[in-house]
Scaffold this motif. Sequence first.
Motif, mmCIF file in Angstrom:
data_model
loop_
_atom_site.group_PDB
_atom_site.id
_atom_site.type_symbol
_atom_site.label_atom_id
_atom_site.label_comp_id
_atom_site.label_asym_id
_atom_site.label_seq_id
_atom_site.Cartn_x
_atom_site.Cartn_y
_atom_site.Cartn_z
ATOM 1 N N VAL A 145 0.792 -1.281 -0.074
ATOM 2 C CA VAL A 145 0.223 -0.124 0.031
ATOM 3 C C VAL A 145 0.726 1.206 0.212
ATOM 4 C CG1 VAL A 145 -1.619 1.292 1.452
ATOM 5 C CG2 VAL A 145 -1.916 -1.119 1.301
ATOM 6 N N LEU A 146 0.615 2.177 -0.998
ATOM 7 C CA LEU A 146 1.132 3.747 -1.015
ATOM 8 C C LEU A 146 0.382 4.457 -0.302
ATOM 9 C CD1 LEU A 146 3.733 5.267 -1.964
ATOM 10 C CD2 LEU A 146 2.447 5.299 -4.132
ATOM 11 N N ASN A 149 -5.151 11.877 -1.486
ATOM 12 C CA ASN A 149 -6.601 11.203 -1.090
ATOM 13 C C ASN A 149 -7.270 11.562 0.168
ATOM 14 O OD1 ASN A 149 -5.034 9.369 -0.116
ATOM 15 N ND2 ASN A 149 -5.564 7.714 -1.805
ATOM 16 N N PHE A 158 -9.238 -3.235 -2.830
ATOM 17 C CA PHE A 158 -7.941 -3.561 -2.380
ATOM 18 C C PHE A 158 -7.557 -3.304 -1.184
ATOM 19 C CE2 PHE A 158 -3.455 -2.559 -2.401
ATOM 20 C CZ PHE A 158 -2.860 -3.875 -2.623
ATOM 21 N N THR A 159 -7.896 -1.797 -0.793
ATOM 22 C CA THR A 159 -7.402 -1.332 0.697
ATOM 23 C C THR A 159 -8.324 -1.969 1.797
ATOM 24 O OG1 THR A 159 -8.246 0.584 -0.200
ATOM 25 C CG2 THR A 159 -6.190 0.687 -0.091
ATOM 26 N N ASP A 214 -9.565 7.741 -11.807
ATOM 27 C CA ASP A 214 -9.500 7.119 -10.341
ATOM 28 C C ASP A 214 -7.975 7.517 -9.862
ATOM 29 O OD1 ASP A 214 -10.399 6.050 -8.186
ATOM 30 O OD2 ASP A 214 -10.454 4.004 -8.610
ATOM 31 N N ASP A 215 -7.889 7.456 -8.648
ATOM 32 C CA ASP A 215 -6.686 7.782 -8.101
ATOM 33 C C ASP A 215 -5.888 6.546 -8.192
ATOM 34 O OD1 ASP A 215 -8.050 6.281 -6.370
ATOM 35 O OD2 ASP A 215 -7.363 7.162 -4.327
ATOM 36 N N PHE A 216 -6.119 5.356 -8.106
ATOM 37 C CA PHE A 216 -5.083 4.236 -8.070
ATOM 38 C C PHE A 216 -5.586 3.237 -9.108
ATOM 39 C CE2 PHE A 216 -3.296 5.992 -4.100
ATOM 40 C CZ PHE A 216 -1.982 5.410 -4.240
ATOM 41 N N ALA A 268 -4.611 -0.973 -8.989
ATOM 42 C CA ALA A 268 -4.192 -1.904 -8.466
ATOM 43 C C ALA A 268 -4.265 -3.189 -9.166
ATOM 44 C CB ALA A 268 -4.234 -2.035 -6.951
ATOM 45 N N ASN A 269 -5.511 -4.069 -8.902
ATOM 46 C CA ASN A 269 -5.914 -5.302 -9.298
ATOM 47 C C ASN A 269 -6.910 -5.113 -10.624
ATOM 48 O OD1 ASN A 269 -4.155 -6.954 -8.035
ATOM 49 N ND2 ASN A 269 -5.493 -6.737 -6.320
ATOM 50 N N GLY A 270 -7.331 -3.617 -10.528
ATOM 51 C CA GLY A 270 -8.195 -3.274 -11.701
ATOM 52 C C GLY A 270 -9.634 -3.664 -11.519
ATOM 53 N N CYS A 271 -9.819 -3.912 -10.093
ATOM 54 C CA CYS A 271 -11.498 -4.371 -9.731
ATOM 55 C C CYS A 271 -12.293 -3.224 -9.988
ATOM 56 C CB CYS A 271 -11.230 -5.042 -8.483
ATOM 57 S SG CYS A 271 -12.861 -5.870 -8.290
ATOM 58 N N ALA A 272 -11.958 -1.992 -9.440
ATOM 59 C CA ALA A 272 -12.830 -0.769 -9.184
ATOM 60 C C ALA A 272 -12.885 -0.606 -10.832
ATOM 61 C CB ALA A 272 -12.012 0.255 -8.707
ATOM 62 N N LYS A 292 -0.001 1.066 -10.009
ATOM 63 C CA LYS A 292 0.935 -0.100 -9.350
ATOM 64 C C LYS A 292 1.179 -0.909 -10.317
ATOM 65 C CE LYS A 292 -1.270 -0.549 -5.017
ATOM 66 N NZ LYS A 292 -1.510 -1.104 -3.796
HETATM 67 P P1 5GP Z 1 -8.160 -2.048 -7.555
HETATM 68 O O1 5GP Z 1 -9.747 -2.116 -7.791
HETATM 69 O O2 5GP Z 1 -7.501 -1.571 -8.762
HETATM 70 O O3 5GP Z 1 -7.591 -3.326 -6.877
HETATM 71 O O4 5GP Z 1 -7.698 -0.865 -6.633
HETATM 72 C C1 5GP Z 1 -8.200 0.413 -6.775
HETATM 73 C C2 5GP Z 1 -8.702 0.964 -5.642
HETATM 74 O O5 5GP Z 1 -8.070 0.717 -4.474
HETATM 75 C C3 5GP Z 1 -8.557 2.557 -5.676
HETATM 76 O O6 5GP Z 1 -9.547 3.058 -6.047
HETATM 77 C C4 5GP Z 1 -8.008 3.061 -4.497
HETATM 78 O O7 5GP Z 1 -8.721 3.685 -3.852
HETATM 79 C C5 5GP Z 1 -7.403 1.784 -3.657
HETATM 80 N N1 5GP Z 1 -5.768 1.539 -3.624
HETATM 81 C C6 5GP Z 1 -5.464 0.339 -4.144
HETATM 82 N N2 5GP Z 1 -3.949 0.614 -4.089
HETATM 83 C C7 5GP Z 1 -3.963 1.480 -3.313
HETATM 84 C C8 5GP Z 1 -2.715 1.992 -2.721
HETATM 85 O O8 5GP Z 1 -1.527 1.491 -2.795
HETATM 86 N N3 5GP Z 1 -2.708 3.085 -1.823
HETATM 87 C C9 5GP Z 1 -3.971 3.518 -1.761
HETATM 88 N N4 5GP Z 1 -4.172 4.557 -0.950
HETATM 89 N N5 5GP Z 1 -5.007 3.080 -2.364
HETATM 90 C C10 5GP Z 1 -5.116 2.093 -2.864
#
Ligand code: 5GP
Length: 193
Positions: free
Chosen positions: A19-20, A27, A99-100, A124-126, A128-132, A156
Amino acid sequence: MNFLEERIQKDGIVKEGNVLKVDSFLNHQMDISLFEKMGEEFKRRFANAPINKILTIEASGIGIACIVAKYFDAPVVFAKKSKSINIDGEMYVAEVESFTHKCKNQVIVSKKFLGPDDHVLIIDDFLANGCALQGLISIVSNAGGTVEGIGIAIEKGFQSGGRTIRNLGYHLESLAIVDSMDAENGTITFREQ
Ligand code: 5GP
């Protein structure tokens, strides 16, 4: 390094569990001058796309999306997270795993605010796995709209989302792609773009 990479290097904090933390400028506390530079950069990168709507997801995408929207002269719609399964047919729904927070949420967008005439830039801000993103993409597709592009502040790159979304053929632009980070010594390395 670009302006966002420099800021992440200066003020980002690497936490255990990949996690960053960027809550001093992105945010939680938000640096609006930085967001304006991001808006300008997304406008440059998506200059030729006929974007008429910005779509994001609550909560941390909203601030960035609002500033980006100024550069496209388009309204912002944000998908709401909802625990309720009481969906009355007036909403587009997708399931998104956080993810968080390690939980599943339904995200909903009113059918009033998204339809076949919409050419959407997802912000979007981040990533990661792309679920959002997958959830937001499915909502646009259910609405009959077009995803013109996807703009992410921080990808990421060592997680699978970016590859998956690009392989699906979407125009994905991430302003900073973190290739690796180390919680022990705080180092962050970025992908050359
Ligand atoms: P994903 O759905 O791509 O796995 O994750 C995306 C969402 O998870 C983003 O909208 C963000 O809010 C949160 N997120 C994922 N990784 C990080 C991280 O390393 N730091 C923070 N602050 N939020 C993250």
